[in-house]
Design a protein around this motif. Structure first.
Motif, PDB file in Angstrom:
ATOM      1  N   ALA A 141       0.851  -1.182   0.000  1.00  0.00           N
ATOM      2  CA  ALA A 141       0.000   0.000   0.000  1.00  0.00           C
ATOM      3  C   ALA A 141       0.886   1.231   0.000  1.00  0.00           C
ATOM      4  O   ALA A 141       1.902   1.273   0.703  1.00  0.00           O
ATOM      5  CB  ALA A 141      -0.926   0.012   1.216  1.00  0.00           C
ATOM      6  N   GLY A 142       0.480   2.238  -0.807  1.00  0.00           N
ATOM      7  CA  GLY A 142       1.288   3.441  -0.836  1.00  0.00           C
ATOM      8  C   GLY A 142       0.855   4.418  -1.901  1.00  0.00           C
ATOM      9  O   GLY A 142      -0.302   4.423  -2.350  1.00  0.00           O
ATOM     10  N   LEU A 143       1.820   5.252  -2.302  1.00  0.00           N
ATOM     11  CA  LEU A 143       1.616   6.356  -3.233  1.00  0.00           C
ATOM     12  C   LEU A 143       1.964   5.956  -4.659  1.00  0.00           C
ATOM     13  O   LEU A 143       2.882   5.164  -4.873  1.00  0.00           O
ATOM     14  CB  LEU A 143       2.533   7.523  -2.866  1.00  0.00           C
ATOM     15  N   VAL A 144       1.278   6.554  -5.619  1.00  0.00           N
ATOM     16  CA  VAL A 144       1.715   6.507  -7.011  1.00  0.00           C
ATOM     17  C   VAL A 144       1.619   7.903  -7.603  1.00  0.00           C
ATOM     18  O   VAL A 144       0.764   8.706  -7.216  1.00  0.00           O
ATOM     19  CB  VAL A 144       0.886   5.529  -7.888  1.00  0.00           C
ATOM     20  N   VAL A 145       2.529   8.200  -8.511  1.00  0.00           N
ATOM     21  CA  VAL A 145       2.341   9.317  -9.442  1.00  0.00           C
ATOM     22  C   VAL A 145       1.988   8.633 -10.755  1.00  0.00           C
ATOM     23  O   VAL A 145       2.821   7.932 -11.350  1.00  0.00           O
ATOM     24  CB  VAL A 145       3.580  10.198  -9.544  1.00  0.00           C
ATOM     25  N   TYR A 146       0.742   8.816 -11.156  1.00  0.00           N
ATOM     26  CA  TYR A 146       0.079   7.927 -12.111  1.00  0.00           C
ATOM     27  C   TYR A 146      -0.156   8.630 -13.441  1.00  0.00           C
ATOM     28  O   TYR A 146      -0.962   9.553 -13.549  1.00  0.00           O
ATOM     29  CB  TYR A 146      -1.241   7.479 -11.482  1.00  0.00           C
ATOM     30  N   GLY A 147       0.598   8.185 -14.459  1.00  0.00           N
ATOM     31  CA  GLY A 147       0.356   8.657 -15.810  1.00  0.00           C
ATOM     32  C   GLY A 147      -0.497   7.692 -16.605  1.00  0.00           C
ATOM     33  O   GLY A 147      -0.821   7.937 -17.762  1.00  0.00           O
ATOM     34  N   GLY A 148      -0.864   6.568 -15.991  1.00  0.00           N
ATOM     35  CA  GLY A 148      -1.642   5.518 -16.633  1.00  0.00           C
ATOM     36  C   GLY A 148      -1.230   4.186 -16.046  1.00  0.00           C
ATOM     37  O   GLY A 148      -0.253   4.072 -15.290  1.00  0.00           O
ATOM     38  N   ASP A 149      -1.972   3.136 -16.422  1.00  0.00           N
ATOM     39  CA  ASP A 149      -1.683   1.806 -15.881  1.00  0.00           C
ATOM     40  C   ASP A 149      -0.272   1.329 -16.207  1.00  0.00           C
ATOM     41  O   ASP A 149       0.280   0.484 -15.494  1.00  0.00           O
ATOM     42  CB  ASP A 149      -2.686   0.795 -16.430  1.00  0.00           C
ATOM     43  N   ASP A 150       0.303   1.836 -17.272  1.00  0.00           N
ATOM     44  CA  ASP A 150       1.615   1.376 -17.701  1.00  0.00           C
ATOM     45  C   ASP A 150       2.665   2.482 -17.670  1.00  0.00           C
ATOM     46  O   ASP A 150       3.729   2.347 -18.287  1.00  0.00           O
ATOM     47  CB  ASP A 150       1.523   0.799 -19.115  1.00  0.00           C
ATOM     48  N   ALA A 151       2.368   3.541 -16.944  1.00  0.00           N
ATOM     49  CA  ALA A 151       3.327   4.649 -16.845  1.00  0.00           C
ATOM     50  C   ALA A 151       3.160   5.303 -15.479  1.00  0.00           C
ATOM     51  O   ALA A 151       2.230   6.089 -15.276  1.00  0.00           O
ATOM     52  CB  ALA A 151       3.105   5.663 -17.968  1.00  0.00           C
ATOM     53  N   PHE A 152       4.032   4.968 -14.555  1.00  0.00           N
ATOM     54  CA  PHE A 152       3.902   5.502 -13.203  1.00  0.00           C
ATOM     55  C   PHE A 152       5.198   5.298 -12.429  1.00  0.00           C
ATOM     56  O   PHE A 152       6.082   4.549 -12.847  1.00  0.00           O
ATOM     57  CB  PHE A 152       2.745   4.815 -12.449  1.00  0.00           C
ATOM     58  N   VAL A 153       5.298   5.991 -11.291  1.00  0.00           N
ATOM     59  CA  VAL A 153       6.238   5.635 -10.241  1.00  0.00           C
ATOM     60  C   VAL A 153       5.413   5.334  -8.998  1.00  0.00           C
ATOM     61  O   VAL A 153       4.339   5.925  -8.790  1.00  0.00           O
ATOM     62  CB  VAL A 153       7.290   6.733  -9.960  1.00  0.00           C
ATOM     63  N   LYS A 154       5.914   4.409  -8.174  1.00  0.00           N
ATOM     64  CA  LYS A 154       5.149   3.921  -7.019  1.00  0.00           C
ATOM     65  C   LYS A 154       6.075   3.792  -5.824  1.00  0.00           C
ATOM     66  O   LYS A 154       7.186   3.260  -5.938  1.00  0.00           O
ATOM     67  CB  LYS A 154       4.532   2.559  -7.358  1.00  0.00           C
ATOM     68  N   LEU A 155       5.640   4.273  -4.662  1.00  0.00           N
ATOM     69  CA  LEU A 155       6.370   4.114  -3.405  1.00  0.00           C
ATOM     70  C   LEU A 155       5.421   3.482  -2.410  1.00  0.00           C
ATOM     71  O   LEU A 155       4.408   4.093  -2.036  1.00  0.00           O
ATOM     72  CB  LEU A 155       6.880   5.464  -2.898  1.00  0.00           C
ATOM     73  N   ALA A 156       5.725   2.256  -1.967  1.00  0.00           N
ATOM     74  CA  ALA A 156       4.763   1.510  -1.166  1.00  0.00           C
ATOM     75  C   ALA A 156       5.460   0.672  -0.101  1.00  0.00           C
ATOM     76  O   ALA A 156       6.566   0.169  -0.308  1.00  0.00           O
ATOM     77  CB  ALA A 156       3.935   0.593  -2.061  1.00  0.00           C
ATOM     78  N   HIS A 157       4.787   0.534   1.042  1.00  0.00           N
ATOM     79  CA  HIS A 157       5.146  -0.469   2.041  1.00  0.00           C
ATOM     80  C   HIS A 157       4.703  -1.815   1.483  1.00  0.00           C
ATOM     81  O   HIS A 157       3.520  -2.018   1.212  1.00  0.00           O
ATOM     82  CB  HIS A 157       4.439  -0.136   3.364  1.00  0.00           C
ATOM     83  N   ALA A 158       5.667  -2.726   1.287  1.00  0.00           N
ATOM     84  CA  ALA A 158       5.374  -3.978   0.587  1.00  0.00           C
ATOM     85  C   ALA A 158       5.888  -5.176   1.367  1.00  0.00           C
ATOM     86  O   ALA A 158       6.949  -5.124   1.996  1.00  0.00           O
ATOM     87  CB  ALA A 158       6.008  -3.966  -0.803  1.00  0.00           C
ATOM     88  N   SER A 159       5.134  -6.265   1.308  1.00  0.00           N
ATOM     89  CA  SER A 159       5.542  -7.540   1.893  1.00  0.00           C
ATOM     90  C   SER A 159       6.203  -8.386   0.809  1.00  0.00           C
ATOM     91  O   SER A 159       5.587  -8.669  -0.224  1.00  0.00           O
ATOM     92  CB  SER A 159       4.321  -8.275   2.460  1.00  0.00           C
ATOM     93  N   ILE A 160       7.477  -8.763   1.033  1.00  0.00           N
ATOM     94  CA  ILE A 160       8.253  -9.515   0.055  1.00  0.00           C
ATOM     95  C   ILE A 160       8.880 -10.700   0.772  1.00  0.00           C
ATOM     96  O   ILE A 160       9.838 -10.552   1.527  1.00  0.00           O
ATOM     97  CB  ILE A 160       9.338  -8.631  -0.592  1.00  0.00           C
ATOM     98  N   TRP A 161       8.311 -11.877   0.581  1.00  0.00           N
ATOM     99  CA  TRP A 161       8.736 -13.084   1.279  1.00  0.00           C
ATOM    100  C   TRP A 161       8.779 -12.834   2.783  1.00  0.00           C
ATOM    101  O   TRP A 161       7.776 -12.393   3.344  1.00  0.00           O
ATOM    102  CB  TRP A 161      10.057 -13.619   0.717  1.00  0.00           C
ATOM    103  N   GLU A 162       9.906 -13.058   3.452  1.00  0.00           N
ATOM    104  CA  GLU A 162       9.930 -12.868   4.902  1.00  0.00           C
ATOM    105  C   GLU A 162      10.226 -11.436   5.311  1.00  0.00           C
ATOM    106  O   GLU A 162      10.397 -11.147   6.493  1.00  0.00           O
ATOM    107  CB  GLU A 162      10.948 -13.816   5.569  1.00  0.00           C
ATOM    108  N   THR A 163      10.284 -10.513   4.359  1.00  0.00           N
ATOM    109  CA  THR A 163      10.618  -9.131   4.665  1.00  0.00           C
ATOM    110  C   THR A 163       9.434  -8.198   4.460  1.00  0.00           C
ATOM    111  O   THR A 163       8.480  -8.510   3.741  1.00  0.00           O
ATOM    112  CB  THR A 163      11.769  -8.625   3.778  1.00  0.00           C
ATOM    113  N   ARG A 164       9.549  -7.013   5.067  1.00  0.00           N
ATOM    114  CA  ARG A 164       8.684  -5.878   4.771  1.00  0.00           C
ATOM    115  C   ARG A 164       9.629  -4.746   4.346  1.00  0.00           C
ATOM    116  O   ARG A 164      10.549  -4.384   5.097  1.00  0.00           O
ATOM    117  CB  ARG A 164       7.866  -5.464   5.992  1.00  0.00           C
ATOM    118  N   GLN A 165       9.410  -4.199   3.174  1.00  0.00           N
ATOM    119  CA  GLN A 165      10.299  -3.197   2.618  1.00  0.00           C
ATOM    120  C   GLN A 165       9.481  -2.044   2.044  1.00  0.00           C
ATOM    121  O   GLN A 165       8.262  -2.163   1.861  1.00  0.00           O
ATOM    122  CB  GLN A 165      11.178  -3.821   1.526  1.00  0.00           C
TER     123      GLN A 165
END
Length: 617
Positions: free
Chosen positions: A494-518
């Protein structure tokens, strides 16, 4: 990593030897250089244009004025890949230099693989250390695939191990030990082995004992005591895990003052122009940890720590990682590392085969923590050279880069989510079911969805609003109720996007990746040439129960191609911020600010506010 990929403290401390001291002040200063390093190949006009996983060592024997550079197995340049035949791979290229700027290729260290390597195994990520007691150099390296008799499992190709070779000279000939230093390590049944990659021996010169670091994402980085013999190296005792799995690789540990500093790299090493590989640091009082970052977060934690040392800064260089750290004769610290030129990312005739030249930059210590060029990171302009020989000085002077700060709050674009309904400024891309979101208790609740925004998988909802014209700062604070520890909730985020479209964006999010949270900072582009990716990611600081996320948008007047720079910041308390990398993009004037909560159902994100400000610096 990768091609395409103790005694008590007092005793160990005695092993860490810097073989020279800072020279007295001198009027003799060295010349300059400009990245990348381009070692010459004798007798030709060729240069070594890819030197992945580089490590640097000054000659340790009396009278040796050379510095030595070693790289992972790869082609040297486009000539090795051009034409209809298979690429030419050089097994651990070696270079030497007297000034750390002009290098000469002197051959390949390991023309023959170890007897215990499987046919076709790769030889990766060398590290070299000198034993004063035995007057020998010891090269540790990765063997990506071992014989069945070594791993005990027939037919596997992922049973990696650490080998060692010895020589009386830093350029060989090298004698390879007939047994691995670290054998393949089982993670489960069958061909399930941990990644035993990226060796690093603490120090440049030791006696007959030391500390060996190894490991990678799958299984994490580990440390072990080792003993040296005339023709090999033996791990003694057990191993100590020093990082959580699925975050780091490419360890390099140095001692400075009373602390040991672990440098390690994170994310994909070899993703062409979207490579977000970056270097992070942790600090410990012991060579085997525990290592924590500047904010006090452990590198073993699920919400994994790590203070950024080097990442992309918006120039042509991305994928800045797998570094080696050393000091010059003027006392200045430096780092050599590989990177990707996003304007020339691939070997000729090999789309998708990422070329990784070696780069050099000064390393500064700010508040006790390392950062390349005082936070400016990779240079792409003329730089003062290191003091490579006794009596020389360097004219490099740090120019610290201050963090971006918000300016005036832009009320028309900011929302504290008071009341019970969303403000009319917000609109949905793929509106979710009404029960899965709402304004309540002074926050916006947005349940995580079994959807995503990833290349052609565009099924997640995005809550968007207009973005202001020009430069701005957008910030939110999010609470994602994924457990802080444990595996696996891939890839809930969950987090922020600067959204130019579904295929054009930057995203900064708290993410669960295997045993980590990054905190993942990603970029996606709508199209790419054959063999090129459309999605790339890096990571920033550790998340928390509530994680502050900030994206700074800055235009680049007069630039060709990508015309905007987006820089990520994260915080665990809203006061101390961690600056991450900078993606360039071309999202245009119609880009919108958005929120996402996706990657898997069953959790909720609560956004306390969205605040948009002018750029204060």
């Amino acid at each position: 990593m990768a091609s395409q990929g103790l005694r008590v403290l007092a005793a160990v401390a005695a092993l860490v030897v810097v073989p020279w001291v800072s020279a007295p002040p001198s009027s003799a200063t060295t010349g300059g250089y400009r990245n990348p390093l381009r070692p010459g190949v004798n007798g030709s006009d060729r240069t070594v244009d890819s030197c992945a996983d580089p490590t640097v060592l000054r000659g340790q024997q009396p009278g040796d004025r050379y510095w030595y550079l070693y790289c992972t197995t790869d082609p040297l340049d486009d000539q090795d890949t051009a034409g209809p035949g298979d690429p030419v791979f050089h097994p651990v290229p070696m270079m030497r230099s007297t000034d750390l700027v002009d290098w000469t290729y002197v051959g390949d260290a390991l023309p023959e693989a170890p007897s215990w390597a499987a046919e076709g195994a790769g030889l990766w990520a060398p590290d070299v250390v000198y034993s004063r007691s035995l007057d020998r150099y010891y090269m540790t390296f990765v063997v990506t695939d071992v014989d069945d008799a070594v791993s005990g499992e027939p037919g596997c190709t992922s049973d990696s191990a650490i080998g060692v070779a010895t020589s009386r000279r830093p350029t060989g000939p090298w004698r390879v030990s007939d047994t691995p230093v670290v054998a393949p390590r089982r993670a489960g049944v069958g061909c399930d082995f941990f990644w035993t990659y990226d060796p690093d021996v603490l120090g440049d010169g030791i006696r007959d004992r030391g500390v060996l670091y190894f490991g990678s994402y799958y299984g994490g980085i580990h440390g072990s005591r080792v003993e040296l013999t005339r023709h090999g190296m033996t791990a003694t005792g057990g191993t100590t895990r020093i990082t959580v799995g699925n975050r780091y690789e490419g360890a390099n540990v140095v001692r400075r003052g009373d602390h040991y500093y672990l440098f390690a790299s994170a994310t994909n090493c070899c993703n062409g122009p979207l490579t977000g590989y970056s270097v992070f640091a942790g600090r410990a009082d012991s060579p085997l940890g525990p290592f924590t970052d500047r904010e006090g977060t452990s590198l073993l934690a699920g919400r994994v720590g790590g203070t950024p040392v080097l990442s992309m800064n918006g120039n042509r260089w991305v994928g800045t990682g797998h570094n080696s750290v050393f000091r010059d004769f003027d006392g200045q610290w430096w780092t050599v590392y590989h990177a990707v030129d996003r304007e020339d990312p691939y070997f000729a005739s090999e789309p998708g085969f990422t070329k990784r030249p070696a780069l050099l930059d000064p390393l500064d210590w700010v508040g006790g923590w390392p950062t390349v060029r005082a936070g400016r990171w990779t240079s792409d302009e003329p730089m003062p050279a290191p003091a490579a020989q006794p009596g020389e000085g360097t004219s490099y002077t740090p120019a610290p880069l201050p963090d971006d700060v918000p300016g005036e709050r832009l009320v028309a674009y900011s929302d504290d989510f008071s009341g019970t309904t969303l403000d009319p400024r917000w609109s949905w891309v793929r509106q979710p079911a009404p029960a899965t979101y709402g304004v309540e208790g002074g926050a916006f609740r947005f349940d995580t969805q079994a959807g995503d925004l990833y290349v052609d998988s565009n099924t997640a909802s995005v809550l968007t609003e207009d973005a202001p014209d020009g430069d701005y700062v957008v910030e939110t604070r999010v609470r994602l109720d994924v457990p802080a520890e444990g595996c696996c909730f891939n890839y809930v985020q969950a987090g922020l996007v600067v959204y130019g479209g579904d295929d054009a964006f930057v995203k900064l999010a708290h993410a669960s990746i295997w045993e980590t949270r990054q905190t993942e900072f990603a970029k996606e582009v709508p199209t790419a040439p054959e063999g090129s990716p459309r999605y790339g990611n890096t990571v920033v600081g550790p998340p928390a129960d509530r994680t502050w996320l900030r994206v700074v948008r800055r235009g680049v007047p007069g630039s060709a191609g990508d015309t905007e720079r987006y820089t990520a910041y994260t915080s665990q308390d809203g006061t101390r911020w961690v600056r991450g990398g900078t993606w360039t993009h071309d999202l245009g004037d119609d880009a919108r600010i958005g929120l996402v909560s996706m990657g898997g159902a069953g959790f909720s994100a609560h956004f306390d506010y969205v605040e948009v400000s002018s750029l204060g610096r």
